[in-house]
Structures are given as C-alpha cells and as structure tokens.
Motif scaffolding. Sequence first.
Motif, mmCIF file in Angstrom:
data_model
loop_
_atom_site.group_PDB
_atom_site.id
_atom_site.type_symbol
_atom_site.label_atom_id
_atom_site.label_comp_id
_atom_site.label_asym_id
_atom_site.label_seq_id
_atom_site.Cartn_x
_atom_site.Cartn_y
_atom_site.Cartn_z
ATOM 1 N N LEU A 10 -78.944 -80.447 -78.994
ATOM 2 C CA LEU A 10 -78.148 -81.344 -78.155
ATOM 3 C C LEU A 10 -78.575 -82.790 -78.342
ATOM 4 O O LEU A 10 -77.742 -83.704 -78.396
ATOM 5 N N ASP A 11 -79.900 -83.021 -78.454
ATOM 6 C CA ASP A 11 -80.386 -84.386 -78.661
ATOM 7 C C ASP A 11 -79.833 -84.965 -79.954
ATOM 8 O O ASP A 11 -79.392 -86.129 -79.996
ATOM 9 N N VAL A 62 -66.445 -88.042 -79.244
ATOM 10 C CA VAL A 62 -66.950 -88.913 -78.184
ATOM 11 C C VAL A 62 -67.562 -88.046 -77.089
ATOM 12 O O VAL A 62 -67.126 -86.912 -76.854
ATOM 13 N N PRO A 63 -68.627 -88.553 -76.420
ATOM 14 C CA PRO A 63 -69.289 -87.756 -75.380
ATOM 15 C C PRO A 63 -68.483 -87.737 -74.091
ATOM 16 O O PRO A 63 -67.804 -88.714 -73.748
ATOM 17 N N THR A 64 -68.569 -86.636 -73.384
ATOM 18 C CA THR A 64 -67.965 -86.534 -72.054
ATOM 19 C C THR A 64 -68.899 -87.210 -71.052
ATOM 20 O O THR A 64 -70.053 -87.525 -71.357
ATOM 21 N N PRO A 65 -68.423 -87.454 -69.821
ATOM 22 C CA PRO A 65 -69.309 -88.021 -68.796
ATOM 23 C C PRO A 65 -70.576 -87.188 -68.594
ATOM 24 O O PRO A 65 -71.662 -87.725 -68.389
ATOM 25 N N ARG A 66 -70.450 -85.846 -68.645
ATOM 26 C CA ARG A 66 -71.624 -84.990 -68.490
ATOM 27 C C ARG A 66 -72.619 -85.213 -69.627
ATOM 28 O O ARG A 66 -73.837 -85.257 -69.414
ATOM 29 N N ALA A 67 -72.109 -85.384 -70.848
ATOM 30 C CA ALA A 67 -72.978 -85.635 -71.988
ATOM 31 C C ALA A 67 -73.702 -86.969 -71.827
ATOM 32 O O ALA A 67 -74.904 -87.081 -72.165
ATOM 33 N N ARG A 118 -71.833 -75.702 -75.210
ATOM 34 C CA ARG A 118 -70.684 -75.818 -74.310
ATOM 35 C C ARG A 118 -70.647 -74.647 -73.325
ATOM 36 O O ARG A 118 -70.346 -74.810 -72.147
ATOM 37 N N GLU A 119 -71.003 -73.474 -73.833
ATOM 38 C CA GLU A 119 -71.015 -72.291 -72.969
ATOM 39 C C GLU A 119 -72.113 -72.398 -71.917
ATOM 40 O O GLU A 119 -71.898 -72.094 -70.732
ATOM 41 N N VAL A 120 -73.291 -72.841 -72.331
ATOM 42 C CA VAL A 120 -74.437 -72.921 -71.421
ATOM 43 C C VAL A 120 -74.219 -73.992 -70.357
ATOM 44 O O VAL A 120 -74.498 -73.776 -69.176
ATOM 45 N N THR A 121 -73.711 -75.157 -70.759
ATOM 46 C CA THR A 121 -73.565 -76.265 -69.809
ATOM 47 C C THR A 121 -72.252 -76.229 -69.040
ATOM 48 O O THR A 121 -72.105 -76.910 -68.026
ATOM 49 N N GLY A 122 -71.294 -75.451 -69.530
ATOM 50 C CA GLY A 122 -69.979 -75.431 -68.886
ATOM 51 C C GLY A 122 -69.218 -76.720 -69.063
ATOM 52 O O GLY A 122 -68.367 -77.075 -68.233
ATOM 53 N N ASP A 123 -69.526 -77.437 -70.166
ATOM 54 C CA ASP A 123 -68.878 -78.725 -70.416
ATOM 55 C C ASP A 123 -68.647 -78.857 -71.917
ATOM 56 O O ASP A 123 -69.478 -78.400 -72.720
ATOM 57 N N PRO A 124 -67.537 -79.489 -72.345
ATOM 58 C CA PRO A 124 -67.279 -79.634 -73.785
ATOM 59 C C PRO A 124 -68.263 -80.549 -74.495
ATOM 60 O O PRO A 124 -68.405 -80.476 -75.722
#
Length: 295
Positions: free
Chosen positions: A12-13, A59-64, A43-49
């Motif tokens: 992820l980093d 581009v990163p999502t707000p969660r990213a 994406r599966e672990v965090t529940g976010d794209p």
Amino acid sequence: MAHPDLNLLVTLDALLDTGSVTAAARRLGLSASAMSRALARLREVTGDPLLVRAGRGLVPTPRALELRQEVSSLVQRANAALSPSPDVDLSTVERTFTIRASEGFAEGFGGAIVARAAREAPSVRLRFLPKAERESSALRDATVDLEVGLVRATPAPELRTALLFRDHFVGVVSPQNPMSQKPLTLEDYLAAQHVLVSRSGSGHAPVDGALAAQGHARKAGATAGGFGAALGLARGTNLAATVPERFTDALRHDLIAFPLPFEVDPIPVALVWHPRMDTDPCHCWLRSLMRDICG
C-alpha cells in the motif's frame, strides 16, 4: 478475527507513493499482475477502492489520502526496527552496567576502566559486584551484564567468552617470613605451611594438581574462601599464599612475591556475557574497552 497480512502495508505504501501499479511493482520487484492482485486484496481488506482510474492514471480516494502518512510512517518504523543498530553516540548514553568479578579485579583494573569509561561515555555508570559462586543465571536474567573470572572449566554452553589475559601463580609471604630472605627451592616451598584457597572448602587448586603430578603435596596451615582472604592470612602470619599474579597485584603491595619453584599452567582470565548482548552497541563498546585495558 484473522490476523491482517502486514506485507500489504509495504504494498500500500508503494502504491500510494507512486500512484501507479506499474511503478509500485517495479519498486518492490513484482510483476504488474501480482501488484494488481495485491491492490485487489487491499481493496477487500480496507473496504475502499483506494486508487481509481482518472484518464490514463490512478488517483487516491479520500480514504487513501487519510492512510498515506500513517502507512508511510508504519513502514519506515518497521524498516528501522528490522535494520542493524545505528552507531551509538556514547556522549549521550545514560546506562548502568553491572560487572561481576572475583576479588582483586576491581582493585587492580576497576580504576582504569572507570576512568576511561567516564571520558568516553560520561553518563555511563559501572557497578562492580563480587563473584560469590560459579553460576550463570544472573547473566541470563540480565541482573549482571558482564562477568570476569579465572576460568578453569567450560562455562554454560550458551554464554560467550573472550580472553582478557593469562595469569600466572606466584608465592606470597609477609616481609617477616623467613621465606622472604632467600631464593626459594621446591624443598623450601614444601616445608612451609600454606593458606589453601577454596570456595568449597576442599583446598584443591591447580597448584596442588601440579604438585601431585610430581608426587608432592602442600602442608595446609589454613584454608580461605578467596585470594584476598588468603593474602590477609599471609600478611599476619608465617603462612605462604599462592595467588594469581596480575589478579592480585593491587592487594599485595606490602607483601613479598616470589616465582614458584615448579611449573603450573597459566590460568585464563575471561570476560563472559549472554549472547543476547552480542550486538548491543554499548555492550560491545564496554567489552572492547575492558579488553584494551586488561589485555
């Protein structure tokens, strides 16, 4: 709950730092398809794209964006924790080392060791304890950092040792003892009354083994539990003591020493520690300092 795969933090980093599956794969030495599968797991672990398509890039999502600094910090700290210890600045170290040694060591070498340690590491404190018995539990449980002694037997197999020096036995008598007035022969030595040194009370020592090999034995006038006590008895009587030369140098300044009139194997004086301290920078420094001074 299943434990998370912490390898995903590194993945992820790299993804958040590069914003590219291809670049992240190249950084970590993976194929692009392997990195794509890792992103799917993230994406599966965090529940976010986490990263979404925007034109030809991602581009990163707000969660990213929320995770980016925290993940980067975690990876850096993990890398630091799993890397070799950095060079230590001895001028800033505040630490106490406990050194257990047989009698005579602190008197003979402690002053030079403390003085040099104070110059190189002003906030390091050295604590000397007497060595009462042959046991290694204090090294295992970290109540003692280093041990110094006359090594006549193999220490516990998990311990580390380093030779400081090899000592030799000498005979010692008071200036009033008639033995101090002439060169000593083997017959003179055997005729004298001796202080035997033994913690167990048996009175047997390497000196006695060397004499026994020639069919001789000392006459015991007294038995002491250590070399310091033996010197004290020799100082106040006509008894002769046989002690390690360097180890007792500071304890016998007012006594007369003489070479033994027979051969005795030298005895190794060693430094002993637990292997968990092998790579500790401050412990390495202290071991090196003591070897320099005592060698």
